[in-house]
Enzyme design. Sequence first.
Site, short mmCIF file in Angstrom:
data_model
loop_
_atom_site.label_atom_id
_atom_site.label_comp_id
_atom_site.label_asym_id
_atom_site.label_seq_id
_atom_site.Cartn_x
_atom_site.Cartn_y
_atom_site.Cartn_z
N SER A 103 5.96 3.51 1.16
CA SER A 103 6.56 4.14 2.32
C SER A 103 7.81 3.39 2.67
O SER A 103 8.20 2.45 1.99
CB SER A 103 5.59 4.07 3.50
OG SER A 103 5.44 2.71 3.86
N LYS A 104 8.43 3.81 3.74
CA LYS A 104 9.67 3.17 4.19
C LYS A 104 9.50 1.65 4.28
O LYS A 104 10.43 0.90 4.06
CB LYS A 104 10.07 3.71 5.56
CG LYS A 104 10.69 5.07 5.49
CD LYS A 104 12.20 4.97 5.46
CE LYS A 104 12.83 6.35 5.41
NZ LYS A 104 13.73 6.62 4.42
N ARG A 105 8.29 1.24 4.63
CA ARG A 105 8.08 -0.19 4.79
C ARG A 105 8.23 -0.95 3.46
O ARG A 105 8.48 -2.14 3.44
CB ARG A 105 6.71 -0.46 5.42
CG ARG A 105 6.85 -1.01 6.83
CD ARG A 105 5.53 -1.03 7.53
NE ARG A 105 5.06 0.33 7.77
CZ ARG A 105 3.79 0.69 7.77
NH1 ARG A 105 2.87 -0.20 7.54
NH2 ARG A 105 3.46 1.93 8.02
N SER A 106 8.04 -0.25 2.34
CA SER A 106 8.20 -0.92 1.05
C SER A 106 9.68 -0.96 0.65
O SER A 106 10.02 -1.18 -0.50
CB SER A 106 7.40 -0.21 -0.03
OG SER A 106 6.49 0.70 0.46
N GLY A 107 10.56 -0.69 1.58
CA GLY A 107 11.99 -0.62 1.25
C GLY A 107 12.36 0.85 1.20
O GLY A 107 11.50 1.71 1.47
#
Length: 491
Positions: free
Chosen positions: A254-258
């Site tokens: 997700s966005k949190r992984s970049g």
Amino acid sequence: MEEKVRTRFAPSPTGFLHLGSARTALFNWAFARKAKGAFVLRIEDTDPLRSREEFVQAICGDLAWLGVDWDEGPDKGGPFGPYRQSERRAIYEEFLRKLQRKGYVYPCYCTAEELEREREEALEEGRPPRYSRRCLFLTPKERRILEREGRRPSWRFRVPLGRTVTVEDLVRGRVSFATDALTDVILVRPDGLPTYNFACVVDDALMRITHVLRGEEHLPNTPYQVLLYEALGFPPPLFAHVPVILSPDGAKLSKRSGDTSLRFFREEGFLKEALLNYLLTLGHSFPGEKELLPQEELVALFDLRRIRKSNAIFDIARLTWMNRVYLRELPLEVLRERVRAFAGTMWEAWEKTLGEERLLRLLALFQEEASTLKDLVLSLSLALGETKALAGENKALLPTISLVLSRIPEDTFADETHLREELRRAQKESGIPPRMFYRTLRVLLIGREEGPELHRLLWALGKRRVLESLEQFTQRVGSDHGDSTLQYSDP
Ligand code: GLU
């Protein structure tokens, strides 16, 4: 006659195309192409607050860039359009009336606060939060009172109790759901707009979709959809739920992984060929565990039975490796067009500096070592820009290096093998230790210490450019004491 395969990709335009969605699109596309069926693009924009036209354009643009083509869609039209849900409101209204007539839906007047309270109570008591069906039992008189208060109802699906819905999923096998564990989902919101489950079923049915391939996160929606097909009197399609993509730390990608949008990788200089190949091998194996396959084979060998049942892990190193392979294999003319598009106006400036032929030679040299288009553009701008710098004592070497290089005959520059020997001779003649000589020269020519073999660089750049660079550099060093941005320190 066997029914023609029809698949679809149904993105909600609320952001850029995510890698996982791009893979879903590719799986549907490859499956339809292999079966000589049709692939439909449908825009699921029923959420007016989150849907944006710019994302419709971005998603379509990125899909087309990747090489995915659709047979029917918002821009193309087709026999079952319109292909944007926001333009199909009258259709959903008609099917809502049908469900109302048959008693499959009931109006719900509960406010968001009331529903939230119900949810909290359920959680406190350790029950799964499920709608209480309070509004199912309202009398006509009670409904009238609520409506007079100004409440506008949403329409809930009356889920039949005591049944088991079984789905023969083409990836996961048989999956069963007890309807008692389901809730009466909302099909139409108080503002009259359909929810995902309702619009999706109406559209998949009317667009004659035969196979629904999508991310596993939609599996919990499937029993509702199957029950809705039944209520509406449509035969359900076949379902295939594909395991999700995880980031290397095991979290959902997700966005949190970049940044995980396709656009990001495109802008990072990954090639469409590599991304297409990578995504089609992410969670899908090919015969012989082959990883690199030409596009025709990726399509011809795509097989739902080869979709892995475990989650796929996104591996940037594998993608980068693939990209490097594809990049190296690109014919120079094709590479030139890609780099030109990527570099924008810089390309013209480089052409002016070096001339087209030499620029292409340099490009070919950098092609051998680059992983992405971005690497290539960086290499070229370092080599042809004004950012090179030497630190400390190396400046003193410039006149000597210039001198020995100027003694290499012009025509030797056209002959790589010869040039290698001449360069060695020049280094000896200079009296500068080999490592220092070569490193200094390389930094002068391409702005970095590592890179293609020097004699090949000299060949690519030509005598005039080489001496000019040295000359310019000597002058610059003399005038500004060599304070430029890139620092090169001596061992
Ligand atoms: N609009 C949904 C999504 O973007 C489509 C899901 C489906 O394929 O049914 O997730």
